[in-house]
Design an enzyme around this catalytic site. Sequence first.
Site, PDB file in Angstrom:
ATOM      1  N   CYS A 106      32.364  50.082  68.430  1.00 56.46           N
ATOM      2  CA  CYS A 106      31.133  50.841  68.325  1.00 56.46           C
ATOM      3  C   CYS A 106      31.020  51.841  69.447  1.00 56.46           C
ATOM      4  O   CYS A 106      31.906  51.936  70.277  1.00 56.46           O
ATOM      5  CB  CYS A 106      29.943  49.899  68.402  1.00 56.46           C
ATOM      6  N   ARG A 123      33.329  56.488  66.603  1.00 62.83           N
ATOM      7  CA  ARG A 123      33.748  55.156  67.044  1.00 62.83           C
ATOM      8  C   ARG A 123      33.290  54.050  66.088  1.00 62.83           C
ATOM      9  O   ARG A 123      33.667  52.895  66.233  1.00 62.83           O
ATOM     10  CB  ARG A 123      33.162  54.860  68.436  1.00 62.83           C
ATOM     11  N   TRP A 145      30.515  49.467  64.175  1.00 58.52           N
ATOM     12  CA  TRP A 145      31.607  49.265  63.214  1.00 58.52           C
ATOM     13  C   TRP A 145      31.831  47.756  63.212  1.00 58.52           C
ATOM     14  O   TRP A 145      32.294  47.183  64.185  1.00 58.52           O
ATOM     15  CB  TRP A 145      32.855  50.020  63.678  1.00 58.52           C
ATOM     16  N   ASN A 196      29.957  46.837  73.111  1.00 64.79           N
ATOM     17  CA  ASN A 196      31.192  47.231  72.438  1.00 64.79           C
ATOM     18  C   ASN A 196      32.264  46.245  72.878  1.00 64.79           C
ATOM     19  O   ASN A 196      32.484  46.074  74.077  1.00 64.79           O
ATOM     20  CB  ASN A 196      31.566  48.657  72.869  1.00 64.79           C
ATOM     21  N   GLY A 197      32.934  45.595  71.916  1.00 64.24           N
ATOM     22  CA  GLY A 197      33.979  44.628  72.270  1.00 64.24           C
ATOM     23  C   GLY A 197      33.807  43.353  71.463  1.00 64.24           C
ATOM     24  O   GLY A 197      33.103  43.346  70.445  1.00 64.24           O
ATOM     25  N   GLU A 212      54.240  58.747  58.107  1.00 61.78           N
ATOM     26  CA  GLU A 212      52.978  59.362  58.538  1.00 61.78           C
ATOM     27  C   GLU A 212      52.306  60.090  57.367  1.00 61.78           C
ATOM     28  O   GLU A 212      51.085  60.026  57.208  1.00 61.78           O
ATOM     29  CB  GLU A 212      53.254  60.306  59.716  1.00 61.78           C
ATOM     30  N   LYS A 242      48.617  59.154  56.135  1.00 61.61           N
ATOM     31  CA  LYS A 242      47.537  60.143  56.084  1.00 61.61           C
ATOM     32  C   LYS A 242      46.911  60.184  54.696  1.00 61.61           C
ATOM     33  O   LYS A 242      45.699  60.212  54.543  1.00 61.61           O
ATOM     34  CB  LYS A 242      48.125  61.504  56.462  1.00 61.61           C
ATOM     35  N   GLU A 258      44.735  57.035  54.026  1.00 61.82           N
ATOM     36  CA  GLU A 258      43.464  56.888  54.740  1.00 61.82           C
ATOM     37  C   GLU A 258      42.441  57.958  54.359  1.00 61.82           C
ATOM     38  O   GLU A 258      41.241  57.714  54.460  1.00 61.82           O
ATOM     39  CB  GLU A 258      43.660  56.818  56.256  1.00 61.82           C
ATOM     40  N   HIS A 304      67.766  50.564  47.080  1.00 59.13           N
ATOM     41  CA  HIS A 304      67.695  49.122  47.352  1.00 59.13           C
ATOM     42  C   HIS A 304      66.402  48.505  46.820  1.00 59.13           C
ATOM     43  O   HIS A 304      66.042  47.405  47.210  1.00 59.13           O
ATOM     44  CB  HIS A 304      67.829  48.871  48.856  1.00 59.13           C
ATOM     45  N   LYS A 329      37.489  55.577  64.712  1.00 61.08           N
ATOM     46  CA  LYS A 329      38.407  56.404  65.497  1.00 61.08           C
ATOM     47  C   LYS A 329      39.088  55.620  66.596  1.00 61.08           C
ATOM     48  O   LYS A 329      40.261  55.775  66.843  1.00 61.08           O
ATOM     49  CB  LYS A 329      37.630  57.583  66.082  1.00 61.08           C
TER      50      LYS A 329
HETATM   51  C1  F6R Z   1      45.755  57.335  61.730  1.00 66.79           C
HETATM   52  C2  F6R Z   1      45.184  56.993  63.026  1.00 66.79           C
HETATM   53  C3  F6R Z   1      45.488  55.654  63.590  1.00 66.79           C
HETATM   54  C4  F6R Z   1      45.705  55.756  65.099  1.00 66.79           C
HETATM   55  C5  F6R Z   1      45.853  54.356  65.710  1.00 66.79           C
HETATM   56  C6  F6R Z   1      46.147  54.418  67.185  1.00 66.79           C
HETATM   57  O1  F6R Z   1      45.420  58.636  61.353  1.00 66.79           O
HETATM   58  O2  F6R Z   1      44.482  57.760  63.608  1.00 66.79           O
HETATM   59  O3  F6R Z   1      46.580  55.074  62.968  1.00 66.79           O
HETATM   60  O4  F6R Z   1      46.848  56.517  65.337  1.00 66.79           O
HETATM   61  O5  F6R Z   1      44.681  53.644  65.492  1.00 66.79           O
HETATM   62  O6  F6R Z   1      45.125  55.059  67.874  1.00 66.79           O
HETATM   63  P1  F6R Z   1      45.330  55.602  69.344  1.00 66.79           P
HETATM   64  O7  F6R Z   1      46.312  56.736  69.278  1.00 66.79           O
HETATM   65  O8  F6R Z   1      43.976  56.054  69.767  1.00 66.79           O
HETATM   66  O9  F6R Z   1      45.868  54.483  70.176  1.00 66.79           O
END
Ligand code: F6R
Length: 611
Positions: free
Chosen positions: A2, A27, A76, A102-103, A484, A488, A491, A507, A606
């Site tokens: 959060c 967050r 969150w 937060n935690g 990747e 992308k 998500e 395979h 995030k």
């Molecule tokens: C995907 C994404 C996540 C972050 C992952 C690590 O688009 O953003 O997979 O890459 O949660 O986050 P950081 O880089 O902040 O450690």
Amino acid sequence: MCGIVGYIGKQKDIRIGMEALKRLEYRGYDSAGMAVYNKERKEIDSIKAVGKVASLEEKLRSTNFEGSPFLFYTRWATHGQVTEENCHPHADCTGNIWVAHNGIIENYQQLKQELLGEGHVFLSETDTEVLPHLIEKFFTGNLEDATRKALSLVHGAYALAIIARDDSEKLVLAKYSAPLLIGLGDGEYLAASDPSAVITHTNKVIYLEDGELAILTPKTFSIQNYQQELVERDAEEIEWSLEDAKKGGYPHFMQKEIMEQPESIINSLRGRLLLDTGDVRLGGLEQVQEKLKNIEQVEILACGTAYLSGSVGTYMLQEYTGMPTKADIASEFRYKKPIIDKKTAYLFISQSGETADTLAALKEVKKKGGLALGIVNTVGSSIARETEAGVYNHAGPEIGVASTKAFTSQLTVLALLTLFLGRQRGMSFTMGQRIAKEIANLPVLVKETLETTNAIMEKIAIKYQGARDFLFIARKYNYPVALEGALKLKEISYIHAEGYGAGEMKHGPLAMIDENFPTIALCPSDSVYEKMISNIQEIKARKGPVIAIATQGNEDIKTIADDVIYIPKTLEMLTPILSVIPLQLFAYYMGILKGYDVDKPRNLAKSVTVE
Ligand code: F6R
């Protein structure tokens, strides 16, 4: 997971907290809440709302809440459903003590049982609610003393902002393994999970360290460790402006962040490349320069997109430094009973610098005496502070939940690191100069790629919007980019997508291919091009539609693939920085076509500060 905001000072206008909270929404955004001390009535008022921060704002309009201190919170969910009852701030039995957290409190169940046994009444399913009740238990008029006693019984991670009706001239903060800072304003203090929340009030911040408690009054503040020793720490200046953190004219942060990659890469490179000598200057590694000369292996630890940039890094580092290099998912690393080797450099990559799994792996490496280095975007974040040395990305704040510009910045820094370590290990001057020149040209090539692929990727998204599944394939440097691209798309558009090493198709995965299952094949003109063409032929033979990402000038590919997207030519090791761009755009446009909130995909946040 959060964002938290705390305020104490001369103003009574709670919109300060609301504005700060909006910038922390990345967050977490499933519910939001606030609590404020009203001096006239000597009461703490609180209101909560399910949904994004705007829902709380809407509810607040019908109140006349004002005062100081106050707390704001965006959630969150980790423990308990998304409900108003489970949203913070949480209170004790009498509405005296209010906590935003937060935690995760790991031993909350045991603490809750004890508190229930003592007659405390709980209203939520959260771990956090044990905190106000524990503080209540020890409270005799002094909030920081009670907080200190309560925290001595708590295991877990926390950034806490706490206020009390019966000690109302204080905002108490505490931090352990979750981020928290104090913004130093003019006659006011604003505490928050990250600097973007306080930036309209001040650019002077103090980051709290693990095991510290801060006591803020309207006029003064002090920081103490849990032994009550005073901690002296100078304020740091935040370098970026509020404008940096806003959308800059784009409809979404994700698009803004994709489009600003030429600039973010320039920022990652600034002052680091020495073109004449084919060298790299990395100020953040100077203190470990000698240690680095003696390392024989590199192990990269990260999560999600950062892990995938690290995976590209393994190809770069192994090819150009000759050192065995591997990458692992930080969340799995610990379970392998890691053997920490003194001749290995452990490299932690993180945009936020707060990812709990990455941080936990880092602590494990440090505990066992390993050399921990970082590639981190957020200055002053936990991972940046815990690592012995490192390189900042300087990519600017990334607000869109899906990582885009941080990924290309991480790849850029990995290329710099490859050159740096390669030159330490006998890479020739000529080779060094060649790589340095290609790296320096990246912003131009990235700009060109954006210009030439943006409109095409929108059309490709429209053409394939009906597909239920997508496959992304590649080899060597681009293999992690295929993963990747799939990540992308998943998500942002919630479409099922898988990334595979192209050689693995035969395979198993080839069995899925038919005319309704499109494949995006990354096949730049590089050392594995011929092999990629064979794999594409295998897909075409099963009637699978193929969208190829190829190098400009390759006309042959048009006779095989259904659609071709061209990227400029560069060194093989740098192609991922270009090939990922059409994949980012594809995910973006697909998400928009489906009508989703691309900046805040469902179920995600995030900064992932839970393990
Ligand atoms: C995907 C994404 C996540 C972050 C992952 C690590 O688009 O953003 O997979 O890459 O949660 O986050 P950081 O880089 O902040 O450690």
